[in-house]
Design a protein around this motif. Structure first.
Motif, short mmCIF file in Angstrom:
data_model
loop_
_atom_site.label_atom_id
_atom_site.label_comp_id
_atom_site.label_asym_id
_atom_site.label_seq_id
_atom_site.Cartn_x
_atom_site.Cartn_y
_atom_site.Cartn_z
N VAL A 157 0.85 -1.19 0.00
CA VAL A 157 0.00 0.00 0.00
C VAL A 157 0.89 1.23 0.00
O VAL A 157 1.75 1.39 0.87
N THR A 158 0.69 2.11 -0.99
CA THR A 158 1.42 3.37 -1.08
C THR A 158 0.42 4.52 -0.97
O THR A 158 -0.78 4.32 -1.11
N ASN A 159 0.93 5.72 -0.75
CA ASN A 159 0.05 6.87 -0.74
C ASN A 159 0.07 7.61 -2.07
O ASN A 159 -0.32 8.77 -2.16
N ALA A 160 0.52 6.94 -3.13
CA ALA A 160 0.55 7.53 -4.46
C ALA A 160 -0.88 7.62 -5.01
O ALA A 160 -1.64 6.67 -4.90
N PRO A 161 -1.24 8.76 -5.60
CA PRO A 161 -2.61 8.90 -6.11
C PRO A 161 -2.88 8.12 -7.40
O PRO A 161 -4.02 7.77 -7.67
N THR A 162 -1.85 7.83 -8.18
CA THR A 162 -2.05 7.11 -9.44
C THR A 162 -1.14 5.89 -9.50
O THR A 162 -0.15 5.79 -8.77
N ASN A 163 -1.48 4.99 -10.43
CA ASN A 163 -0.68 3.79 -10.62
C ASN A 163 0.71 4.10 -11.17
O ASN A 163 1.68 3.44 -10.82
N ASP A 164 0.82 5.09 -12.04
CA ASP A 164 2.11 5.43 -12.64
C ASP A 164 3.11 5.92 -11.59
O ASP A 164 4.29 5.56 -11.62
N GLU A 165 2.62 6.73 -10.66
CA GLU A 165 3.51 7.23 -9.61
C GLU A 165 3.94 6.09 -8.69
O GLU A 165 5.10 6.02 -8.27
N ALA A 166 3.02 5.18 -8.37
CA ALA A 166 3.35 4.03 -7.53
C ALA A 166 4.33 3.11 -8.26
O ALA A 166 5.25 2.55 -7.64
N LEU A 167 4.15 2.94 -9.57
CA LEU A 167 5.07 2.11 -10.35
C LEU A 167 6.48 2.70 -10.34
O LEU A 167 7.46 1.97 -10.16
N ASP A 168 6.58 4.02 -10.48
CA ASP A 168 7.89 4.66 -10.41
C ASP A 168 8.53 4.45 -9.05
O ASP A 168 9.72 4.14 -8.95
N LEU A 169 7.73 4.60 -7.98
CA LEU A 169 8.25 4.41 -6.63
C LEU A 169 8.78 3.00 -6.44
O LEU A 169 9.91 2.80 -5.99
N LEU A 170 7.97 2.00 -6.81
CA LEU A 170 8.39 0.61 -6.59
C LEU A 170 9.58 0.21 -7.46
O LEU A 170 10.44 -0.55 -7.03
N LYS A 171 9.64 0.74 -8.70
CA LYS A 171 10.79 0.46 -9.55
C LYS A 171 12.07 1.02 -8.94
O LYS A 171 13.10 0.35 -8.93
N MET A 172 11.98 2.24 -8.43
CA MET A 172 13.17 2.85 -7.84
C MET A 172 13.57 2.17 -6.54
O MET A 172 14.74 2.19 -6.16
N MET A 173 12.60 1.56 -5.85
CA MET A 173 12.91 0.83 -4.62
C MET A 173 13.51 -0.54 -4.89
O MET A 173 13.94 -1.23 -3.98
N GLY A 174 13.49 -0.98 -6.17
CA GLY A 174 14.15 -2.23 -6.53
C GLY A 174 13.22 -3.37 -6.90
O GLY A 174 13.66 -4.50 -7.04
N MET A 175 11.93 -3.11 -7.04
CA MET A 175 10.96 -4.15 -7.38
C MET A 175 11.21 -4.58 -8.83
O MET A 175 11.25 -3.74 -9.72
N PRO A 176 11.39 -5.88 -9.09
CA PRO A 176 11.73 -6.35 -10.45
C PRO A 176 10.49 -6.53 -11.33
O PRO A 176 9.89 -7.60 -11.39
N PHE A 177 10.09 -5.47 -12.02
CA PHE A 177 8.95 -5.56 -12.92
C PHE A 177 9.37 -6.06 -14.29
O PHE A 177 10.49 -5.77 -14.74
N ALA A 178 8.48 -6.79 -14.96
CA ALA A 178 8.75 -7.30 -16.30
C ALA A 178 8.62 -6.15 -17.29
O ALA A 178 7.75 -5.30 -17.15
N GLU A 179 9.46 -6.17 -18.28
CA GLU A 179 9.39 -5.15 -19.32
C GLU A 179 8.36 -5.53 -20.35
O GLU A 179 8.09 -6.72 -20.56
N LYS A 180 7.78 -4.57 -21.00
CA LYS A 180 6.71 -4.84 -21.98
C LYS A 180 7.28 -5.42 -23.25
O LYS A 180 8.36 -5.19 -23.65
#
Length: 180
Positions: A157-180
């Motif tokens: 759970v983040t306090n980001a208002p949108t999914n894009d901002e939360a995605l940026d946060l989690l990517k920078m924190m090191g979460m390994p997301f799959a590339e498109k």
């Protein structure tokens, strides 16, 4: 002493997010609020299934879980009101950062055929949920003492208002997301 990931958030992630998104106030910058770990247990299993799930979750999170009880009786599922059907733990502050660090650094790379997490699992309000099908990916669990494999849901759970901002946060924190 502050967790390693919290130090990284304060020194690297927060300034980078402020620069990238042009936030005017430091309180606009997204941050992690809490992590909820949930294990559901089938009601048709034997009575010790919930106890095993609680023991495993205690080993994984370091906190004693709360037992979830059924709210309604459902005959088709052989479920009675008040029956134990799972357990959950809510992690905040230091425990949350420690768990997130172990999840990203140790547990997720141990998933078989892991190619990254889906970036489409956001709920629309900046919260990310992932399902883990086997608790043995965590190094705290000893394989010899497991009676049954048990999956779990992990909600970040983040306090980001949108999914894009939360995605940026989690990517920078090191979460390994799959590339498109």
């Amino acid at each position: 002493m502050k967790p390693r990931l919290y130090e990284k958030y304060m020194s690297e992630v927060r300034p980078a997010l402020k620069e990238k998104r042009k936030y005017q106030n430091v309180h606009q910058i997204p941050k992690l609020e809490k992590i909820v770990v949930n294990m559901g247990v089938s009601a048709s299993l034997e009575k010790g299934a919930v106890d095993d799930a609680t023991r495993d979750m205690t080993m994984i999170t370091g906190r004693k879980p709360v037992i979830n009880k059924a709210r309604h009786s459902i005959a088709n599922f052989k479920l009675r009101e008040g029956q134990n059907i799972g357990c959950r733990v809510t992690l905040r502050r230091e425990a949350m950062y420690e768990f997130f660090d172990r999840l990203v650094a140790a547990a997720l790379p141990r998933i078989r055929d892991f190619r990254g997490l889906s970036p489409r699992s956001f709920d629309g309000r900046g919260n990310y949920t992932l399902g883990v099908s086997d608790q043995t990916i965590f190094p705290e669990i000893e394989l010899d003492k497991i009676k049954r494999t048990q999956g779990m849901d992990i909600t970040i759970v983040t306090n980001a208002p949108t999914n894009d901002e939360a995605l940026d946060l989690l990517k920078m924190m090191g979460m390994p997301f799959a590339e498109k």
